[in-house]
Design a protein around this motif. Sequence first.
Motif, PDB file in Angstrom:
ATOM      1  N   ILE A 194       0.605  -0.842  -0.390  1.00 26.96           N
ATOM      2  CA  ILE A 194       0.107   0.062  -0.085  1.00 26.96           C
ATOM      3  C   ILE A 194       0.954   1.475  -0.535  1.00 26.96           C
ATOM      4  CG2 ILE A 194      -1.475   1.176   1.087  1.00 26.96           C
ATOM      5  CD1 ILE A 194      -3.633  -1.606   2.347  1.00 26.96           C
ATOM      6  N   MET A 195       1.969   1.073   0.733  1.00 24.97           N
ATOM      7  CA  MET A 195       3.144   2.610   0.979  1.00 24.97           C
ATOM      8  C   MET A 195       3.425   2.732  -0.719  1.00 24.97           C
ATOM      9  SD  MET A 195       2.850   4.240   3.706  1.00 24.97           S
ATOM     10  CE  MET A 195       3.633   5.186   3.746  1.00 24.97           C
ATOM     11  N   ILE A 196       3.766   1.914  -1.662  1.00 24.22           N
ATOM     12  CA  ILE A 196       4.544   1.605  -2.258  1.00 24.22           C
ATOM     13  C   ILE A 196       3.838   2.075  -3.420  1.00 24.22           C
ATOM     14  CG2 ILE A 196       6.064   0.711  -3.890  1.00 24.22           C
ATOM     15  CD1 ILE A 196       7.294  -1.450  -2.193  1.00 24.22           C
ATOM     16  N   GLY A 216       3.909   5.922  -5.575  1.00 24.47           N
ATOM     17  CA  GLY A 216       4.225   5.749  -7.049  1.00 24.47           C
ATOM     18  C   GLY A 216       3.161   6.481  -7.448  1.00 24.47           C
ATOM     19  N   ILE A 217       2.272   6.903  -7.141  1.00 23.19           N
ATOM     20  CA  ILE A 217       0.669   7.114  -7.304  1.00 23.19           C
ATOM     21  C   ILE A 217       0.763   9.492  -7.542  1.00 23.19           C
ATOM     22  CG2 ILE A 217      -2.037   7.643  -7.241  1.00 23.19           C
ATOM     23  CD1 ILE A 217      -2.465   4.917  -6.503  1.00 23.19           C
ATOM     24  N   LEU A 254       2.541  14.195  -8.569  1.00 25.44           N
ATOM     25  CA  LEU A 254       3.626  15.997  -9.321  1.00 25.44           C
ATOM     26  C   LEU A 254       4.440  15.767 -10.673  1.00 25.44           C
ATOM     27  CD1 LEU A 254       6.028  14.340  -6.425  1.00 25.44           C
ATOM     28  CD2 LEU A 254       4.826  16.465  -6.230  1.00 25.44           C
ATOM     29  N   LYS A 255       4.278  15.082 -11.488  1.00 22.93           N
ATOM     30  CA  LYS A 255       4.498  14.490 -13.172  1.00 22.93           C
ATOM     31  C   LYS A 255       3.265  15.252 -13.964  1.00 22.93           C
ATOM     32  CE  LYS A 255       8.816  13.243 -12.544  1.00 22.93           C
ATOM     33  NZ  LYS A 255       9.487  14.158 -12.470  1.00 22.93           N
TER      34      LYS A 255
END
Length: 124
Positions: A73-75, A79-80, A86-87
């Motif tokens: 869940i953290m990864i 990633g999201i 951000l991009k």
Amino acid sequence: MDVFLHNSNEWFNGWALHDFLDFINRKYKNRNHIWSGMDNEGEEIVDEKNRRLFRMCFSSQYYFICTLMTSGIMITMLGIEGILVLKNYNLFDDKALIPLVLFIITLCILIHLATLYIGKLLKI
């Protein structure tokens, strides 16, 4: 410190916590299946909504699953946030989305089967 906490919970609430933990430990060591989540023995004493947790016996397998789910869940959230937020990336505009998702699902299934096979070989 845990001894005092368990003792006070047993005394204040009338729980037989130490006896329950001994029972769970004995149940884990005498399980019928390699994976303790598959064992259905002695479940009639537990409510239906808590049976899956009861099957895991607070064992190392239970904590492995908790760690694996939390890490996943953290990864995923990192990633999201890194890609989409951000991009300013549009996920649905990417033409590689469907092949990538199919590849990831296939890879997960293969890893699942490989770990089950290795676990049976090592008897863990």
